[in-house]
Design an enzyme around this catalytic site. Structure first.
Site, PDB file in Angstrom:
ATOM      1  N   LEU A   1       0.764  -1.224  -0.011  1.00  0.00           N
ATOM      2  CA  LEU A   1       0.099  -0.200  -0.123  1.00  0.00           C
ATOM      3  C   LEU A   1       0.841   1.351   0.094  1.00  0.00           C
ATOM      4  O   LEU A   1       0.348   2.338  -0.470  1.00  0.00           O
ATOM      5  CB  LEU A   1      -1.176  -0.027   1.220  1.00  0.00           C
ATOM      6  CG  LEU A   1      -2.010  -1.015   1.226  1.00  0.00           C
ATOM      7  CD1 LEU A   1      -2.776  -0.980   2.419  1.00  0.00           C
ATOM      8  CD2 LEU A   1      -3.019  -0.807  -0.019  1.00  0.00           C
TER       9      LEU A   1
ATOM     10  N   GLY B   1       7.600   3.810   3.512  1.00  0.00           N
ATOM     11  CA  GLY B   1       8.400   5.028   4.085  1.00  0.00           C
ATOM     12  C   GLY B   1       9.565   4.553   4.759  1.00  0.00           C
ATOM     13  O   GLY B   1      10.191   3.733   4.402  1.00  0.00           O
TER      14      GLY B   1
ATOM     15  N   GLN C   1      10.254   4.188   7.745  1.00  0.00           N
ATOM     16  CA  GLN C   1      10.444   3.341   8.802  1.00  0.00           C
ATOM     17  C   GLN C   1       9.730   1.989   8.420  1.00  0.00           C
ATOM     18  O   GLN C   1       9.685   0.826   9.333  1.00  0.00           O
ATOM     19  CB  GLN C   1       9.535   3.946   9.923  1.00  0.00           C
ATOM     20  CG  GLN C   1       9.963   5.121  10.486  1.00  0.00           C
ATOM     21  CD  GLN C   1       9.226   5.664  11.574  1.00  0.00           C
ATOM     22  OE1 GLN C   1       8.024   5.297  11.800  1.00  0.00           O
ATOM     23  NE2 GLN C   1       9.553   6.855  12.353  1.00  0.00           N
TER      24      GLN C   1
ATOM     25  N   ASP D   1       5.267  12.574  14.235  1.00  0.00           N
ATOM     26  CA  ASP D   1       5.404  12.762  12.683  1.00  0.00           C
ATOM     27  C   ASP D   1       4.028  12.901  12.215  1.00  0.00           C
ATOM     28  O   ASP D   1       3.703  11.997  11.315  1.00  0.00           O
ATOM     29  CB  ASP D   1       6.007  11.098  12.199  1.00  0.00           C
ATOM     30  CG  ASP D   1       6.452  11.381  10.747  1.00  0.00           C
ATOM     31  OD1 ASP D   1       6.829  12.340  10.615  1.00  0.00           O
ATOM     32  OD2 ASP D   1       6.671  10.201  10.265  1.00  0.00           O
TER      33      ASP D   1
END
Length: 736
Positions: free
Chosen positions: A417, A420, A422, A535
């Site tokens: 999906l 990033g 992380q 974040d």
């Protein structure tokens, strides 16, 4: 003039010498066993036998505690914060800090800390404590009856670094074994020189409780960080009898539980009790050691085989159709051929090869299971499992790696999906065709690894319509995986900056902003443990089928501690959204989330990205916040607004949103509003926007509010950042 606690003579009276006095009565015969009617807790601290509140409740006076009005246990005047029967440890707060401070050439103060545990059941744990020296040009040492050990701390090269205690401003040494007495000393030939308040420290304390901060050097901050008392871990034993001597007089023998064992202390001056292998509990009380049901462990110790719990152990058996051979379950296949020698030899050889292969396979599988068990414990899985059992009704599940592999088609690229810094998020389907989003993280720091299970339990209890629900996690992998509810309509970033050409109305943008702010306000002030997201950005705001906002991705979040000094973290986040104050101080607060949310408001107003990576762009146009600040200063707000929402009917609302964003983007965090105040402001604007009277009569509304035209005031009154103008409120309440 500052003060560093009490005088040296008074501090001597507050040390652990009270333990010596209490232990003088320890040779009296006292019947073993748990005393009925004795309190099991003092405040939040468990008091397991042989400890007790009062002489009548303890095994010996050396284990006698008091519980004062503050609901804290004390050994003499020393606070006890934790007791472990299994490890034979006690955690206390002691006055063992030695210090030297020179405030002027005529004003030098000092205190030499010491600790005397002679003739008590205690000694300093060499595994859990460190000798720590703080200061510039400081040589200090701990002196006991048989050891002199210390280290030298210097600031000559100026390379002081937070968290590093390796000689620059801070040094440390190991605590020797079997230390029951020590005094702290400074070498007088090493003078402290500084224009500031020059202080140096020597302390013996729990190593996990200490983190070096450069502000400790040549200041009084280290003393006040612990208020003069530092946490220390002590070992304890039943003295003065060995196991053999204690068994001769059962009144002095402490290991009274069945399935318990007696262990002589390494120094040969006492003994300690432990539960036998396969049992757990308190060996100092009758029937205190209970059988451990190994079959309830996750994962199953028998792997795919059937586990049977036995007293102190477990056994494994095969499923139907398999039989056990050499400790391995193999498939039972009837022979179709007569027992001829050649065929028999061939079958025997084949069985041998299969058996060896199966044995290797089982061995590898057991290694894999052992590794998964280690990861599970490392990430706090046992603590999380126990908490889930004690708190009924928590809709949270601990998934296995195999379940998530099946749900995501072995983490197929077709299921991705998004990706990033992380980790990667996969779309998956659990049993029952439940659609979920599985986040496969890439890294986890050591601090989060220790607290992961506890943080998961807190995050799982978050229940807010605008926060993505955390359904569970997988802990049997090196980096844990998270399972969230699936939100189908993509991210706010994609909605604003995507190329789908969709028109986004101002009410839709305002609704998304309000719902996101309400969710962040809930995390900051209404969650059971306050949470700082860390974040906040448009790509972490998901949208459902009705464009309702849901805050997601808590990978950078932290639980807000009561002590604000614990907020210091390594700076991480997303370019364009980072709080400037956070980047300067490394201090992550709830106002850091407020700043990031202010950037999201600018995205909704302008449809521009937070950061322009075009090297040819002017400096003020590289950052959206800088572009906005310049536009507000030059009264050119209309020039940067999105064409789809910029019209005369909306300008009053847009100016109010812009003013709100300006408050959120204040350089000083204290000048920013809280997320609760931001959410209330946006809710007020949303209600005014939705009211049909406002949409049909903008001129009358402007006339009603007066000049300058403003639907909602942006002034600070009595500490409140925003308040709705009384006329507008009255018109809404009356339904005009």
């Amino acid at each position: 003039m500052m003060k560093l606690g009490c005088s040296p003579l008074l501090l001597y009276g507050h040390l652990l010498v009270y333990l010596v006095t209490a232990w003088l009565l320890a040779t009296a015969d006292v019947a073993a066993g748990q005393r009925p009617g004795c309190p099991a807790k003092c405040g939040d601290v468990d008091i397991p036998f042989p400890y007790g509140v009062g002489d009548e409740c303890s095994f010996h006076p050396g284990f006698t505690l008091s519980c004062n009005d503050t609901k804290k246990p004390f050994a003499g005047t020393v606070e006890v914060t934790k007791i472990s029967v299994a490890d034979g440890n006690s955690w206390m707060k002691a006055h063992t800090m030695s210090w030297r401070c020179s405030f002027s050439s005529m004003d030098t103060r000092y205190f030499d800390g010491w600790l005397n545990l002679t003739d008590t059941p205690y000694w300093i744990s060499e595994l859990d404590n460190k000798i720590i020296v703080i200061g510039c040009n400081t040589l200090a040492y701990m002196k006991s009856s048989s050891y002199v050990i210390g280290c030298y701390s210097t600031c000559a090269d100026g390379n002081l670094e937070n968290g590093m205690c390796s000689g620059a401003g801070c040094c440390q040494a190991d605590v020797p074994k079997d230390i029951r007495f020590f005094s702290g000393y400074f070498n007088e030939t090493y003078e402290i020189t500084s224009q500031h308040t020059p202080c140096s420290y020597l302390v013996v304390m729990q190593k996990e409780a200490f983190t070096f901060n450069t502000s400790y050097v040549e200041s009084t901050k280290f003393y006040y960080a612990y208020n003069g008392t530092v946490p220390i871990v002590l070992n304890w034993e039943i003295r003065p009898w060995t196991c053999e001597v204690a068994r001769q007089n059962m009144s002095s023998y402490a290991c009274i539980s069945s399935n318990s064992e007696c262990l002589d202390s390494p120094n040969g001056k006492g003994h300690r009790c432990v539960c036998s292998d396969g049992y757990e509990g308190n060996p100092y009380i009758t029937d205190g050691c209970k059988d451990t049901n190994e079959c309830l462990a996750n994962p199953n110790p028998c792997g795919l085989e059937i586990c049977h719990n036995t007293p102190g152990n477990y056994s494994c058996s095969c499923h139907r159709g398999y039989y056990m051979t050499n400790g391995v379950c193999v498939f039972e296949k009837p022979s179709r051929f007569p027992a001829m020698p050649v065929i028999g030899a061939s079958v025997g050889l084949a069985v041998l090869v299969i058996a060896v292969a199966c044995a290797c396979l089982v061995q590898e599988r057991r290694k894999l299971q052992k590794m998964k068990q280690d990861y599970f414990r490392q990430h706090g899985g046992l603590i999380l499992f126990d908490e889930m059992k004690s708190k009924q009704g928590i809709a949270f599940k601990i998934f296995t790696e195999e379940e998530l592999q099946q749900a995501t088609n072995r983490f197929s690229e077709r299921q991705v999906l998004g990706q990033g810094g992380q980790g990667t998020v996969y779309r998956g389907y659990l049993k029952g065709n439940v659609e979920v989003a599985v986040k496969r993280c890439t890294t986890i720091d050591e601090q989060h690894k220790k607290e992961f299970g506890k943080e998961m339990l807190i995050l799982s209890q978050i229940n807010h319509r605008n926060i993505v629900k955390l359904l569970g996690c997988c802990l049997e992998v090196e980096v844990p995986m998270l399972v969230y509810e699936y939100v189908p309509n993509g991210t706010l970033f994609h909605l604003i900056h995507g190329d789908q050409g969709r028109r986004i109305s101002l009410p839709t943008r305002l609704g998304i902003a309000h719902e996101s702010a309400d969710a962040l306000a809930y995390l900051h002030s209404s969650a059971s443990t306050p949470i700082i997201h860390g974040d906040v950005k448009s790509s972490n705001i998901l949208l459902d089928g009705d464009n309702r906002a849901k805050i997601s991705d808590f990978g950078a979040s932290i639980l807000a501690p009561a002590d604000k000094s614990q907020f210091v973290t390594l700076v991480h986040g997303t370019c364009g959204y980072l709080d400037p104050e956070y980047m300067q101080t490394n201090l992550l607060t709830d106002k850091s989330d407020v700043y990031s949310f202010g950037v999201i408001l600018l995205e909704l107003l302008t449809c521009k990205k937070p950061f322009n990576f075009n090297l040819d762009a002017p400096d003020r146009e590289k950052s959206l916040s800088m572009m906005f600040t310049y536009a507000m200063k030059e009264n050119k707000l209309e020039e940067i607004l999105d064409d789809e929402i910029r019209d005369e009917d909306n300008m009053e609302i847009l100016e109010e949103i812009a003013e709100l964003a300006k408050q959120c983007l204040q350089m000083c965090g204290e000048n920013r509003p809280s997320m609760k105040e931001v959410a209330e402001k946006l809710d007020s604007l949303r209600k005014v926007m939705q009211h049909p009277w406002v949409q049909q009569n903008p001129e009358e509304m402007e006339s009603l509010l007066g000049e300058p035209s403003s639907i909602v005031s942006s002034t600070v009154v009595s500490g409140e950042y925003f308040s709705i103008e009384k006329k507008a409120v009255n018109s809404l309440q009356s339904g005009r």
